[in-house]
Design a protein around this motif. Structure first.
Motif, PDB file in Angstrom:
ATOM      1  N   SER A 144       0.840  -1.181   0.000  1.00  0.00           N
ATOM      2  CA  SER A 144       0.000   0.000   0.000  1.00  0.00           C
ATOM      3  C   SER A 144       0.887   1.246   0.000  1.00  0.00           C
ATOM      4  O   SER A 144       1.794   1.384   0.806  1.00  0.00           O
ATOM      5  N   ILE A 145       0.626   2.133  -0.935  1.00  0.00           N
ATOM      6  CA  ILE A 145       1.465   3.317  -1.095  1.00  0.00           C
ATOM      7  C   ILE A 145       0.630   4.571  -0.901  1.00  0.00           C
ATOM      8  O   ILE A 145      -0.512   4.639  -1.356  1.00  0.00           O
ATOM      9  N   ILE A 146       1.206   5.524  -0.200  1.00  0.00           N
ATOM     10  CA  ILE A 146       0.505   6.785   0.027  1.00  0.00           C
ATOM     11  C   ILE A 146       1.088   7.845  -0.885  1.00  0.00           C
ATOM     12  O   ILE A 146       2.306   8.009  -0.968  1.00  0.00           O
ATOM     13  N   ARG A 147       0.215   8.521  -1.583  1.00  0.00           N
ATOM     14  CA  ARG A 147       0.634   9.665  -2.391  1.00  0.00           C
ATOM     15  C   ARG A 147       0.180  10.929  -1.660  1.00  0.00           C
ATOM     16  O   ARG A 147      -1.005  11.097  -1.382  1.00  0.00           O
ATOM     17  N   TYR A 148       1.114  11.804  -1.326  1.00  0.00           N
ATOM     18  CA  TYR A 148       0.773  13.072  -0.684  1.00  0.00           C
ATOM     19  C   TYR A 148       0.455  14.089  -1.772  1.00  0.00           C
ATOM     20  O   TYR A 148       1.313  14.419  -2.591  1.00  0.00           O
ATOM     21  N   LYS A 149      -0.792  14.569  -1.764  1.00  0.00           N
ATOM     22  CA  LYS A 149      -1.225  15.442  -2.864  1.00  0.00           C
ATOM     23  C   LYS A 149      -0.441  16.746  -2.903  1.00  0.00           C
ATOM     24  O   LYS A 149      -0.442  17.436  -3.919  1.00  0.00           O
ATOM     25  N   PHE A 150       0.175  17.081  -1.788  1.00  0.00           N
ATOM     26  CA  PHE A 150       1.035  18.264  -1.759  1.00  0.00           C
ATOM     27  C   PHE A 150       2.037  18.239  -2.915  1.00  0.00           C
ATOM     28  O   PHE A 150       2.357  19.273  -3.493  1.00  0.00           O
ATOM     29  N   PHE A 151       2.519  17.044  -3.261  1.00  0.00           N
ATOM     30  CA  PHE A 151       3.536  16.936  -4.304  1.00  0.00           C
ATOM     31  C   PHE A 151       2.970  17.133  -5.711  1.00  0.00           C
ATOM     32  O   PHE A 151       3.714  17.109  -6.682  1.00  0.00           O
ATOM     33  N   MET A 155       7.480   8.945   0.561  1.00  0.00           N
ATOM     34  CA  MET A 155       6.931   8.417   1.818  1.00  0.00           C
ATOM     35  C   MET A 155       8.006   8.348   2.894  1.00  0.00           C
ATOM     36  O   MET A 155       7.775   8.674   4.051  1.00  0.00           O
ATOM     37  N   LYS A 156       9.206   7.936   2.481  1.00  0.00           N
ATOM     38  CA  LYS A 156      10.302   7.869   3.458  1.00  0.00           C
ATOM     39  C   LYS A 156      10.634   9.266   3.969  1.00  0.00           C
ATOM     40  O   LYS A 156      10.882   9.476   5.158  1.00  0.00           O
ATOM     41  N   LEU A 157      10.636  10.211   3.043  1.00  0.00           N
ATOM     42  CA  LEU A 157      10.904  11.590   3.436  1.00  0.00           C
ATOM     43  C   LEU A 157       9.855  12.088   4.424  1.00  0.00           C
ATOM     44  O   LEU A 157      10.166  12.732   5.425  1.00  0.00           O
ATOM     45  N   MET A 178      -0.664  24.409  -4.886  1.00  0.00           N
ATOM     46  CA  MET A 178      -0.560  25.836  -4.582  1.00  0.00           C
ATOM     47  C   MET A 178      -0.262  26.646  -5.829  1.00  0.00           C
ATOM     48  O   MET A 178      -0.447  27.848  -5.865  1.00  0.00           O
ATOM     49  N   ASP A 179       0.256  25.972  -6.858  1.00  0.00           N
ATOM     50  CA  ASP A 179       0.792  26.698  -8.000  1.00  0.00           C
ATOM     51  C   ASP A 179       0.460  25.964  -9.308  1.00  0.00           C
ATOM     52  O   ASP A 179       1.320  25.852 -10.187  1.00  0.00           O
ATOM     53  N   ASN A 180      -0.761  25.453  -9.410  1.00  0.00           N
ATOM     54  CA  ASN A 180      -1.198  24.809 -10.653  1.00  0.00           C
ATOM     55  C   ASN A 180      -0.298  23.685 -11.152  1.00  0.00           C
ATOM     56  O   ASN A 180      -0.140  23.504 -12.359  1.00  0.00           O
ATOM     57  N   GLY A 181       0.328  22.993 -10.232  1.00  0.00           N
ATOM     58  CA  GLY A 181       1.135  21.848 -10.636  1.00  0.00           C
ATOM     59  C   GLY A 181       2.489  22.191 -11.229  1.00  0.00           C
ATOM     60  O   GLY A 181       3.175  21.319 -11.757  1.00  0.00           O
ATOM     61  N   LYS A 182       2.894  23.430 -11.138  1.00  0.00           N
ATOM     62  CA  LYS A 182       4.124  23.873 -11.788  1.00  0.00           C
ATOM     63  C   LYS A 182       5.356  23.079 -11.324  1.00  0.00           C
ATOM     64  O   LYS A 182       6.209  22.727 -12.136  1.00  0.00           O
ATOM     65  N   ASP A 183       5.445  22.830 -10.041  1.00  0.00           N
ATOM     66  CA  ASP A 183       6.619  22.112  -9.528  1.00  0.00           C
ATOM     67  C   ASP A 183       6.266  20.714  -9.050  1.00  0.00           C
ATOM     68  O   ASP A 183       6.934  20.170  -8.165  1.00  0.00           O
ATOM     69  N   ALA A 184       5.228  20.134  -9.623  1.00  0.00           N
ATOM     70  CA  ALA A 184       4.801  18.815  -9.165  1.00  0.00           C
ATOM     71  C   ALA A 184       5.939  17.805  -9.273  1.00  0.00           C
ATOM     72  O   ALA A 184       6.754  17.867 -10.186  1.00  0.00           O
ATOM     73  N   VAL A 185       5.970  16.891  -8.316  1.00  0.00           N
ATOM     74  CA  VAL A 185       6.960  15.815  -8.350  1.00  0.00           C
ATOM     75  C   VAL A 185       6.207  14.508  -8.567  1.00  0.00           C
ATOM     76  O   VAL A 185       5.341  14.139  -7.784  1.00  0.00           O
ATOM     77  N   PHE A 186       6.522  13.843  -9.659  1.00  0.00           N
ATOM     78  CA  PHE A 186       5.785  12.640 -10.021  1.00  0.00           C
ATOM     79  C   PHE A 186       6.575  11.377  -9.688  1.00  0.00           C
ATOM     80  O   PHE A 186       7.805  11.378  -9.667  1.00  0.00           O
ATOM     81  N   GLY A 187       5.830  10.325  -9.450  1.00  0.00           N
ATOM     82  CA  GLY A 187       6.408   8.998  -9.602  1.00  0.00           C
ATOM     83  C   GLY A 187       7.263   8.388  -8.520  1.00  0.00           C
ATOM     84  O   GLY A 187       7.377   7.201  -8.470  1.00  0.00           O
ATOM     85  N   ILE A 188       7.866   9.182  -7.658  1.00  0.00           N
ATOM     86  CA  ILE A 188       8.782   8.554  -6.714  1.00  0.00           C
ATOM     87  C   ILE A 188       8.143   8.475  -5.326  1.00  0.00           C
ATOM     88  O   ILE A 188       8.777   8.742  -4.301  1.00  0.00           O
TER      89      ILE A 188
END
Ligand SMILES: Nc1ncnc2c1ncn2[C@@H]1O[C@H](COP(=O)(O)OP(=O)(O)O)[C@@H](O)[C@H]1O
Ligand SMILES: [Mg+2]
Length: 688
Positions: free
Chosen positions: A71-78, A97-99, A82-92
């Motif tokens: 089971s994997i959690i995706r934090y929507k913050f990533f 989660m470790k962070l 706040m900025d229309n997905g401009k700095d979104a981080v995908f895939g990792i």
């Protein structure tokens, strides 16, 4: 906001009130007792920097999914809401989660808050992007009601105003010896308020040197009466801002001579010494070092391991003790998230160094590898080169172009599968969630496990971004770029790639370009075939015809000939020409036909009628057959010769329009791809 543009009526009033409300809240000022009252009702305003960052990330919510039964959690913050997905981080997500776990235990005061969080990974793996998101988030959060935080200034009877240079938490003004009792009382009421925070209110450390100095002076002036002294305190809302250098700091290694600890802690202001007449007056010190600036928020150490080792020791000490030591002053407690990043080569360089011991001890290393899921990698380039970002008049990007670039990038990061019958392209597709006969989730998990360096080597997204940009600006006269142009650009750039100087590796990357080109060829061929065959009526007619014949065949009857009115034997050639398209051998044809009739019969009992979409395989077979029949009438191959008669041109235009409507091409790229596929068939015909 200008009044003339504001909406009128009640809506306008509400809009006006809302802005005013925010403005008032963000510029809140009050006395120390006012602040205590705020703390009572909203204890969360006293959270420390780690707690704030963690809560900020959680505030956007999470999504859960399973991958390889985990089971994997995706934090929507990533997704950077706040900025229309401009700095979104995908895939990792697994690594994020470790962070997040590290941040959580830091927020709970379990240890990581006394370490430097060190993001580690290959170049271009989103390390800076993650920190950028944090900084942006922390700034944003301080402006929201739920993220509010406060600081104070001294307002002296003379009218002079002296702000706390480290914009400290006002509760630090409560003398150390009184804190225990006060905290107990505050925490007792805090539990019962609606704004209860998940953390205990805590006050860590003494005041900064300036405030301590002011505290002493003003206490003297008030004859030791704290209550009177505290009236000279003005509390205000603190808005963090990278631009204004409040609460957000960045430290970048320059040349070694420049690495002076004053850059971190601040320096003596000699002009002020002259004015104040003493060099021990803390007001003669500029608390403008990066650690001071970043207090209450976050400090980023860019390429941390490029710093001088002696200097690094200082930094690691600071994080461990939570204190900095400005020149000539006592140690000062800081409250900020300390996060650094380093490329893999830098980290390796230090591996043999004895300093590494100390480093490991005082940092928490979080790995940030490359993406290995094709569809996630494609998201990067779709975000960077979406239609909105490309300005009007700029060249467009044909379908599959970005996806093929992403495919190549991911392929370079994968290790060759050790199983002989699995190609690297198949492995990529497995990782992307596709299924392959003979491969279970466990097999795929095993594949991942046995690869050691996977996602740590290979091409960085930055290289791909640069080459797509190059392809977009290269003046070829074409209004649109296609996958070949980008793949050629990617291949051409390898010659001068500064980070790859290993010829074997370059050779491998070139071969992978070939793999992607082949895959691209298959994709567009398939698409054009479908576009040619996607004439609903024609498929329906062909399907009806096939089924009539199959019915006659299974029931050993004849088929009525609509033309002559007579009865014919079932058309074996027609049936086989369709069945062969999906590899049904002669020995299986009877079973296939019978199953189909049974299915149609069962539908009929339910009062339902068969249509070709109900049987995926048959549908595909019909499409291929239709394509074969029409290919010649459209004379695709004549496209290559440029001379096309009007009748054929009309047919081609229909196909082109389907490519535009159904597959996202524009006029130019549709023509382009038709020509290309025509040339493939022309070659094929020539071979035959
Ligand atoms: N996982 C990812 N999700 C979204 N973008 C990424 C990802 N990895 C890399 N990128 C993109 O690649 C580029 C380089 O990323 P960056 O954060 O500067 O890398 P690093 O600091 O690790 O060298 C940026 O444009 C970034 O958006
Ligand atoms: Mg970086």
């Amino acid at each position: 906001m200008s009044n003339s543009q504001a909406p009128s009526g009640i809506l306008g009033m509400i809009a006006g009130l809302q802005d005013l409300q925010t403005y008032r809240e963000q510029n809140w000022e009050g006395s120390f007792p006012d602040y205590l009252e705020l703390v009572r009702t909203r204890p969360s305003i006293t959270r420390n920097a780690y707690q704030r960052l963690y809560d900020l990330i959680l505030s956007f919510g999470t999504e859960q999914y399973t991958e390889y039964k985990k089971s994997i959690i995706r934090y929507k913050f990533f997704d950077d809401p706040m900025d229309n997905g401009k700095d979104a981080v995908f895939g990792i997500d697994v690594h994020l989660m470790k962070l997040l776990n590290t941040l959580k235990s830091a927020a709970l005061g379990l240890g990581p808050e006394k370490r430097v969080i060190l993001l580690h990974g290959p170049v271009g793996s989103a390390k800076s992007s993650i920190v950028r998101l944090f900084k942006k988030g922390v700034e944003w959060y301080s402006r929201q009601p739920e993220g509010a935080l406060y600081t104070f200034s001294w307002v002296l009877p003379s009218g002079e105003v002296v702000p706390s240079p480290l914009h400290e938490e006002p509760l630090r003004l409560i003398p150390l010896e009184m804190r225990k009792v006060v905290l107990e009382e505050l925490n007792k009421t805090a539990r019962t308020t609606a704004g209860a925070s998940r953390y205990r209110i805590d006050i860590e450390g003494d005041l900064d040197p300036v405030s301590r100095f002011m505290f002493r002076e003003q206490m003297k002036d008030c004859g030791g009466d704290w209550l009177q002294m505290i009236q000279r305190i003005r509390v205000r809302r603190l808005l963090l801002s990278e631009k204004d250098r409040v609460g957000i700091g960045t430290f970048q290694p320059k040349d070694e001579k420049n690495q002076d600890s004053t850059e971190l802690t601040g320096d003596i202001n000699y002009r002020r010494i002259a004015e104040l007449g003493s060099d021990s007056d803390p007001r003669a010190f500029n608390f403008d070092g990066e650690f001071c600036v970043a207090n209450r928020g976050i400090i980023e150490f860019v390429e941390m391991l490029k710093l001088d080792v002696a200097f690094l020791y200082d930094l690691l000490g600071a994080s461990q003790e939570h204190v900095i030591k400005p020149k000539k002053f006592a140690q000062t407690v800081i409250d900020e998230v300390i996060i650094g990043h380093t490329n893999e080569p830098e980290y390796k360089r230090l591996q043999s160094n004895e300093f590494m011991e100390a480093l490991r001890d005082r940092t928490i290393k979080v790995d940030v590898p490359y993406i290995t899921k094709w569809s996630d990698e494609a998201k990067i380039y779709r975000r960077d080169f979406n239609k909105q970002r490309l300005s009007a008049g700029q060249r467009t990007i044909a379908p599959h172009t970005l996806e093929m670039a992403a495919m190549w990038a991911v392929l370079t990061r994968l290790e060759d599968p050790k199983k002989a019958n699995l190609s690297i392209l198949q492995k990529l597709k497995l990782y992307d969630g596709r299924t392959l006969p003979g491969y279970t989730e466990d097999n795929v998990k095993e594949l991942r496990k046995t690869a050691v360096r996977e996602a740590l080597d290979g091409i960085s997204p930055r290289y791909v971004q640069d080459k797509i940009s190059n392809a977009l600006v290269r003046d070829t006269g074409a209004p649109s770029i296609n996958a070949f142009m980008v793949l050629n650009e990617l291949e051409g750039g390898l010659k001068n790639h500064s980070l790859i100087n290993d010829e074997d590796r370059k050779k491998r990357y070139r071969e992978l370009i070939g793999v992607v080109k082949k895959e691209y060829e298959d994709i567009v061929k398939n698409e054009v075939q479908k576009a040619i065959a996607s004439d609903e009526n024609a498929i329906m007619r062909l399907c009806g015809n096939y089924i009539d014949n199959v019915k006659a065949f299974t029931q050993k009857e004849r088929v009525k000939n609509a033309f002559t009115g007579g009865y014919d034997e079932p058309d074996e050639r027609l049936m086989r020409s369709i069945e062969e398209k999906i590899d049904i051998p002669v020995s299986r044809k009877e079973d296939f036909r019978r199953e189909l009739m049974n299915y149609i019969g069962a539908l009929a009992i339910d009062g339902k009628q068969f249509n070709f979409r109900m049987n995926e395989r048959l549908y595909h077979a019909l499409e291929l057959k239709l394509f074969e029949d029409q290919k010649d009438s459209i004379k695709l191959s004549s496209l290559v010769s440029q001379v096309v008669d009007p009748e054929t041109q009309a047919k081609i235009d229909v196909v082109k329009q389907r490519l535009i409507d159904q597959y996202g091409y524009d006029d130019y790229s549709a023509t382009d791809v038709l020509h290309y596929v025509a040339s493939i068939f022309a070659r094929g015909d020539a071979k035959e």
